[in-house]
Design a protein around this motif. Sequence first.
Motif, mmCIF file in Angstrom:
data_model
loop_
_atom_site.group_PDB
_atom_site.id
_atom_site.type_symbol
_atom_site.label_atom_id
_atom_site.label_comp_id
_atom_site.label_asym_id
_atom_site.label_seq_id
_atom_site.Cartn_x
_atom_site.Cartn_y
_atom_site.Cartn_z
ATOM 1 N N GLN A 151 0.840 -1.223 0.108
ATOM 2 C CA GLN A 151 0.005 0.044 0.085
ATOM 3 C C GLN A 151 0.759 1.290 -0.158
ATOM 4 N N ASN A 152 2.271 1.432 0.530
ATOM 5 C CA ASN A 152 2.903 2.447 0.497
ATOM 6 C C ASN A 152 3.289 2.710 -0.752
ATOM 7 N N CYS A 153 3.424 1.750 -1.559
ATOM 8 C CA CYS A 153 3.981 2.121 -3.047
ATOM 9 C C CYS A 153 2.668 2.620 -3.930
ATOM 10 N N HIS A 154 1.557 1.774 -3.856
ATOM 11 C CA HIS A 154 0.069 1.815 -4.708
ATOM 12 C C HIS A 154 -0.519 2.638 -3.871
ATOM 13 N N LEU A 155 -0.489 4.126 -3.685
ATOM 14 C CA LEU A 155 -1.168 4.906 -2.769
ATOM 15 C C LEU A 155 -2.669 4.867 -2.664
ATOM 16 N N LYS A 156 -3.353 4.535 -1.782
ATOM 17 C CA LYS A 156 -4.669 4.360 -1.978
ATOM 18 C C LYS A 156 -5.244 3.620 -3.154
ATOM 19 N N ASP A 157 -4.396 2.721 -3.399
ATOM 20 C CA ASP A 157 -4.474 1.776 -4.695
ATOM 21 C C ASP A 157 -4.631 2.434 -6.049
ATOM 22 N N GLY A 158 -4.047 3.664 -5.954
ATOM 23 C CA GLY A 158 -3.836 4.345 -6.887
ATOM 24 C C GLY A 158 -2.585 4.386 -7.585
ATOM 25 N N ARG A 159 -2.156 5.692 -8.405
ATOM 26 C CA ARG A 159 -0.857 5.860 -8.898
ATOM 27 C C ARG A 159 -0.124 6.482 -8.086
ATOM 28 N N GLY A 160 1.508 6.301 -8.320
ATOM 29 C CA GLY A 160 2.521 6.999 -7.605
ATOM 30 C C GLY A 160 2.655 8.487 -7.964
ATOM 31 N N ALA A 329 2.437 -9.778 -8.480
ATOM 32 C CA ALA A 329 2.613 -9.765 -6.773
ATOM 33 C C ALA A 329 3.760 -10.406 -6.305
ATOM 34 N N ALA A 330 4.203 -11.283 -6.815
ATOM 35 C CA ALA A 330 5.368 -12.101 -6.242
ATOM 36 C C ALA A 330 6.473 -11.191 -6.842
ATOM 37 N N ASP A 331 6.686 -10.842 -7.816
ATOM 38 C CA ASP A 331 7.686 -9.746 -8.189
ATOM 39 C C ASP A 331 7.883 -8.543 -7.242
ATOM 40 N N ALA A 332 6.726 -8.089 -7.008
ATOM 41 C CA ALA A 332 6.773 -7.062 -6.135
ATOM 42 C C ALA A 332 7.098 -7.270 -4.790
ATOM 43 N N PHE A 333 6.770 -8.364 -4.424
ATOM 44 C CA PHE A 333 7.358 -8.795 -2.823
ATOM 45 C C PHE A 333 8.823 -8.906 -2.898
ATOM 46 N N ALA A 334 9.316 -9.554 -4.022
ATOM 47 C CA ALA A 334 10.616 -9.881 -3.819
ATOM 48 C C ALA A 334 11.574 -8.578 -4.324
ATOM 49 N N GLY A 335 11.157 -7.817 -5.228
ATOM 50 C CA GLY A 335 11.858 -6.838 -5.718
ATOM 51 C C GLY A 335 11.588 -5.298 -4.988
ATOM 52 N N ASP A 336 10.523 -4.948 -4.446
ATOM 53 C CA ASP A 336 10.049 -3.879 -3.784
ATOM 54 C C ASP A 336 10.249 -3.950 -2.395
ATOM 55 N N GLY A 338 11.543 -7.110 -0.656
ATOM 56 C CA GLY A 338 12.505 -8.022 -0.090
ATOM 57 C C GLY A 338 11.923 -9.457 0.680
ATOM 58 N N ILE A 339 10.789 -9.847 0.134
ATOM 59 C CA ILE A 339 10.211 -10.869 0.744
ATOM 60 C C ILE A 339 9.916 -12.050 -0.202
ATOM 61 N N SER A 340 10.331 -13.175 0.285
ATOM 62 C CA SER A 340 10.265 -14.403 -0.494
ATOM 63 C C SER A 340 8.927 -14.934 -0.598
ATOM 64 N N THR A 341 8.548 -15.544 -1.683
ATOM 65 C CA THR A 341 7.232 -16.313 -1.732
ATOM 66 C C THR A 341 7.568 -17.680 -2.608
ATOM 67 N N PRO A 342 6.462 -18.403 -2.886
ATOM 68 C CA PRO A 342 6.719 -19.607 -3.365
ATOM 69 C C PRO A 342 6.977 -19.534 -4.894
ATOM 70 N N GLU A 343 6.437 -18.248 -5.480
ATOM 71 C CA GLU A 343 6.672 -17.952 -6.751
ATOM 72 C C GLU A 343 8.231 -17.335 -7.015
ATOM 73 N N VAL A 344 8.635 -16.612 -6.255
ATOM 74 C CA VAL A 344 9.877 -15.877 -6.110
ATOM 75 C C VAL A 344 10.494 -16.214 -4.815
ATOM 76 N N PRO A 345 11.157 -17.370 -4.760
ATOM 77 C CA PRO A 345 11.767 -17.772 -3.371
ATOM 78 C C PRO A 345 13.092 -16.906 -3.273
ATOM 79 N N LYS A 346 13.132 -15.568 -3.279
ATOM 80 C CA LYS A 346 14.297 -14.942 -2.840
ATOM 81 C C LYS A 346 14.335 -14.348 -1.492
ATOM 82 N N HIS A 347 14.922 -14.889 -0.416
ATOM 83 C CA HIS A 347 14.682 -14.444 0.730
ATOM 84 C C HIS A 347 15.644 -13.063 0.965
ATOM 85 N N TRP A 348 16.375 -12.897 0.120
ATOM 86 C CA TRP A 348 17.259 -11.438 0.164
ATOM 87 C C TRP A 348 16.794 -10.827 -0.616
#
Length: 532
Positions: A151-160, A329-336, A338-348
């Motif tokens: 949510q901190n990137c997609h402000l109010k689910d809108g544009r940055g 969503a998985a790419d954003a978790f990892a790239g933005d 730094g959280i790993s998911t089953p789709e993109v298991p990058k812990h760092w």
Amino acid sequence: MRRLLEFVRRLRRAEGSPLRQKPARFVGRRCVIVVVAFTSSAMAGDPQPAGLAAKRTDLDAKDQARVTAIVRPTTDFSKPEQFELMQGGAGTSRKDVSRDSFSQSSANITFEEEGTFKLGNALFRKNWVSSPSSTQASDGLGPLFNERACQNCHLKDGRGHPPEGDAGTTSMFLRLAREASSAQEKAALADHKVLNFPDPVYGKQLQELAVPGLRSEGRMHVDYQERQVTLADDSVVSLRKPTYSVTDPTYGPLDPRTTLSPRLTPPMIGLGLIEQIAPADILANADPDDRNGDGISGRPNIVRDGQSGELTLGRFGWKAQTASIRQQAADAFAGDIGISTPEVPKHWGDCTAAQPKCLAMPNGVQQRLGPVEAPPPVTDLVTFYSQNLAVPARRGLDKPDVLAGKKVFYDVGCIACHTPKFVTRRDTPNKAQAFQLIWPYSDFLLHDMGPDLADGQAVGEATGNEWRTPPLWGIGLTETVNGNSFFLHDGRARTLAEAILWHGGEAQKARDRFAAASATDRDALVKFLESL
């Protein structure tokens, strides 16, 4: 967090199947579908993957005829079209306009699904923390990151917005990439195994924040130069041309081959509907060789599906580089974050081998919850939330100036890329998105937008001059939702008129017609856009 995950597990056990959906009726016109030939050598001679089907298989002949008729561009601008008010189909939000206009759930999901949507919203807003932490399954942030929550990137689910002074770049990032430099890398690109290649030290994205004990990578810096444009009626519009650089690069200079591409976070509305547009309907608008001679040669970005490995149609992201909302969503978790998911298991996250201190930091994996920091229920819920953010209803669509502006929009040629209407597939996983007439005003194809908008960064089959046509629905609520009016991929445009005047390349003729129009017609076109 632990209670939340357990609730989802109980919900799944109780249902014994994926989250139930309720059916939605077709509420819905379009050019005759034409099958086009693609120039991608990777596809030549191969069996056509399901994600690239050239013909719809979900419709019988009668329904196909209905769809062809209903999505045909209108020629009557004396009144609104049938169903035009509900630009997101039956899921359109009819709630009063407010700062939360992009945060409403699809109007046609079930009561049970509304609960799932709210759980997804909670995870979308959740702030992750660095490891180790006393919290339950909330750690794993970074170690290098751009934000703590979606949510901190997609402000109010809108544009940055672009960086302003010391406010930081929370909702706009610098993507880092270079082209292939060896035969092996070129082969990987040709086989769609990668989209491009990261900076050898800084990775795929400049990370401006870091956990305690680690230094961030640097900061994006933007310089603007004003450019005056004189229109046909002698009125003058000032455009600002940005130049990007990285200040205080912590780990030394970037590779000289690395390109910097600013990316503004886009609105989240209607994503589930876009995901369910039949590939054949998007591919039917592609004309990579400009066979009809109109100067528009949109083409698809063909990518590999992150889960199945099959070639499919990219439809999300500024360069149409992502095939599904789950992968996005998985790419954003990892790239933005730094959280790993089953789709993109990058812990760092985006840490590279050239950053050993980053790779030595603890991660947030808790084996009792699984081998990643965000176990499957997290991705499920965030994906469901992202799929069901409703498109707001149109406003003032029957006003004379809006109708006049719609005609100008068509007459100057905007619909050559901003395709008004689609009807989604019948066989959707979620019945709320099934057989809906929607009005995204996008063809979801890549277009050469000319040198002024070029970032020089290739992504998959997208060149450094190409961008995906962004959907326009909801664009008139940008100021209301986000408190600003910054448009295009880097927010350089401060008004809709500026955004149009930046168009070049394939859109040059449409841009020039706008610039040559009377002030009355230009204002009317903007009024039409503001009604979307």
